[in-house]
Design an enzyme around this catalytic site. Structure first.
Site, short mmCIF file in Angstrom:
data_model
loop_
_atom_site.label_atom_id
_atom_site.label_comp_id
_atom_site.label_asym_id
_atom_site.label_seq_id
_atom_site.Cartn_x
_atom_site.Cartn_y
_atom_site.Cartn_z
N GLU A 1 -7.20 -6.17 -0.89
CA GLU A 1 -8.23 -5.97 0.14
C GLU A 1 -9.66 -6.14 -0.39
OE1 GLU A 1 -7.14 -2.98 3.05
OE2 GLU A 1 -9.25 -2.66 3.51
N HIS B 1 -9.29 6.03 13.03
CA HIS B 1 -9.32 7.09 12.02
C HIS B 1 -10.21 8.24 12.48
CE1 HIS B 1 -7.89 4.06 8.77
NE2 HIS B 1 -6.89 4.64 9.40
N GLU C 1 0.34 -1.65 16.86
CA GLU C 1 0.13 -2.47 15.66
C GLU C 1 0.59 -3.92 15.91
OE1 GLU C 1 -1.38 -1.66 12.80
OE2 GLU C 1 -1.19 0.51 12.54
N ASN D 1 -7.27 -4.05 9.59
CA ASN D 1 -7.81 -2.76 10.03
C ASN D 1 -8.49 -2.86 11.39
OD1 ASN D 1 -6.92 -1.47 7.69
ND2 ASN D 1 -8.74 -2.14 6.58
N LYS E 1 1.25 -10.76 8.43
CA LYS E 1 0.88 -9.81 7.38
C LYS E 1 1.14 -10.41 6.01
CE LYS E 1 0.44 -5.34 5.69
NZ LYS E 1 0.38 -3.92 5.93
N LYS F 1 0.87 -1.18 0.00
CA LYS F 1 0.00 0.00 0.00
C LYS F 1 0.90 1.23 0.00
CE LYS F 1 -4.29 -1.57 2.17
NZ LYS F 1 -5.17 -1.44 3.37
N ARG G 1 -7.93 -9.06 3.95
CA ARG G 1 -6.94 -8.02 4.30
C ARG G 1 -7.55 -6.97 5.22
NH1 ARG G 1 -2.09 -5.30 0.70
NH2 ARG G 1 -1.38 -3.94 2.36
N HIS H 1 -0.82 7.55 15.38
CA HIS H 1 -1.64 6.52 14.71
C HIS H 1 -1.67 5.21 15.51
CE1 HIS H 1 -3.53 4.12 11.61
NE2 HIS H 1 -2.52 3.26 11.69
N1 GLY Z 1 -2.12 -1.40 7.09
C1 GLY Z 1 -3.16 -2.23 6.61
C2 GLY Z 1 -2.82 -2.94 5.35
O1 GLY Z 1 -1.70 -2.92 4.92
O2 GLY Z 1 -3.69 -3.52 4.75
#
Ligand code: GLY
Length: 373
Positions: A240, A255, A188, A248, A230, A146, A244, A269
């Site tokens: 996504e 957010h 995270e 979140n 991940k 991303k 995926r 964040h």
């Molecule tokens: N940070 C969430 C993703 O990479 O999908």
């Protein structure tokens, strides 16, 4: 220095390795050389990272005969913007970066997203290497492709999926993070245990304080497990369409809270992710999806780590529950006007749903805001 661990992100012709270990800056040249058609790279970084680590990267590249030019941008979220994006693309062209060359993103999430997006559009796409320097970037943003920038309409609304060709996560560089930055990234890390691996969460409950205190082996193990999870999710669902979205967890609340605090240092964040995870588990318990023990354990661990847990831990004013809900409705995860939540049937058992009564969310936020008074 021990041998780095290697994980593979299995994406067919876009597959790549994540290398995790110590001393990786010193051997960056040897790691990157197999990708190069000529011995030079263009590095994009920020002022903080440059002051601390750019010489080490330059030496590591030079040890393999690789020349480096660098663009040093201001540190901070404001850099992830059109003006710095334009500047980066134009600088890369000035440096005569060609289609077969490699751009290096050397920094935290801001630099990784910005430089990755610049690489995605430069000459219709050049390869790039992520060298993430924050815990948040090592466990999340540097992996999965991303890339993008923030625009007036919202965060990350312009960008591209562009997978890196290699990720080098040097655990030594985490040693220069402030405790607050480290713990924000840890938000995270906890997310991975909460979304899909209860045994990892158990391990974090025991090892979290050692991680924060600087234990290198524990840090390698935590970054490795997070990246493994991940990599596996991204390989299943690169763009996504489904799973995926599990990554979140906590982010819809986060957010809204980041928007409410003006993306300022009132709330980082990763701190918002931790608060958001606690709220997502509380909501799950209220909806009868999981036992009350689950949100209690989440909150207890975050408290043990001296992290932000509640809305009361966020300094300054916040909007009321309706206001927060309106900010949540601007989230990218809204589909056909329906807000999607990541909820959980227990620790390590998250799932995506649009089936959440508005009243339940409002009541949750109301109660959380009330506890601030
Ligand atoms: N940070 C969430 C993703 O990479 O999908």
């Amino acid at each position: 220095m021990s041998d780095p661990r290697t994980l593979r992100v299995e994406l067919g012709e876009r597959a790549y390795d994540i290398r995790i270990g110590t001393g990786l800056l010193a051997r960056a040249g040897a790691e990157i050389a197999p990708l190069l058609k000529r011995p030079r790279v263009a590095v994009v970084t920020d002022e903080n990272v440059a002051a601390l680590h750019l010489d080490a990267l330059r030496d590591g590249l030079a040890a393999a005969g690789i020349e480096m030019t660098a663009l040093t941008l201001p540190a901070g979220e404001a850099t992830k913007s059109w003006p710095h994006f334009t500047r980066t693309v134009e600088w890369l062209l000035e440096q005569k970066v060609e289609r077969r060359d490699v751009v290096v993103a050397f920094g935290g999430g801001v630099i990784g997203d910005l430089a990755g997006f610049a690489a995605a559009v430069l000459r219709r796409g050049v390869r790039f290497v992520q060298i993430p320097t924050s815990l948040l970037a090592q466990v999340d943003s540097s992996v999965g492709g991303k890339t993008g920038i923030n625009v007036a309409a919202g965060k990350n609304l312009v960008g591209a999926f562009h997978q890196p060709s290699l990720v080098l996560a040097d655990i030594d560089v985490l040693g220069t993070l402030t405790p607050r930055d480290f713990l924000a990234g840890y938000g995270e890390v906890v997310k991975y245990g909460l979304l899909g691996d209860e045994a990892f969460f158990d391990w974090l409950e025991e090892m979290g304080p050692k991680l924060a205190a600087g234990d290198i082996e524990a840090r390698i193990a935590a970054v490795t497990r997070a990246c493994e999870m991940k990599a596996e999710i991204v390989a299943r669902d690169e763009t996504e369409q489904g799973d995926r979205a599990l990554l979140n967890l906590g982010h819809t609340f986060c957010h809204a809270l980041e928007a409410a605090t003006g993306y300022s240092d009132r709330l980082f964040h990763g701190e918002g992710v931790a608060v958001g995870c606690a709220l997502a588990f509380e909501l799950s318990a209220r909806l009868g999806l999981c036992a009350q023990e689950a949100p209690s354990r989440v909150r207890a661990h975050l408290r043990d780590m001296s992290m932000k847990v509640d809305l009361a831990d966020i300094p300054g004013d916040l909007p009321d529950a309706e206001g927060l809900l309106a900010l949540m409705a601007q989230d990218k995860k809204v589909v056909d006007g329906q807000l999607r939540f990541i909820l959980a049937r227990g620790i390590g058992q998250a799932f995506v749903t649009a089936d959440v009564p508005r009243e339940a969310v409002l009541k949750l936020l109301d109660d959380a805001l009330l506890a601030r008074r």
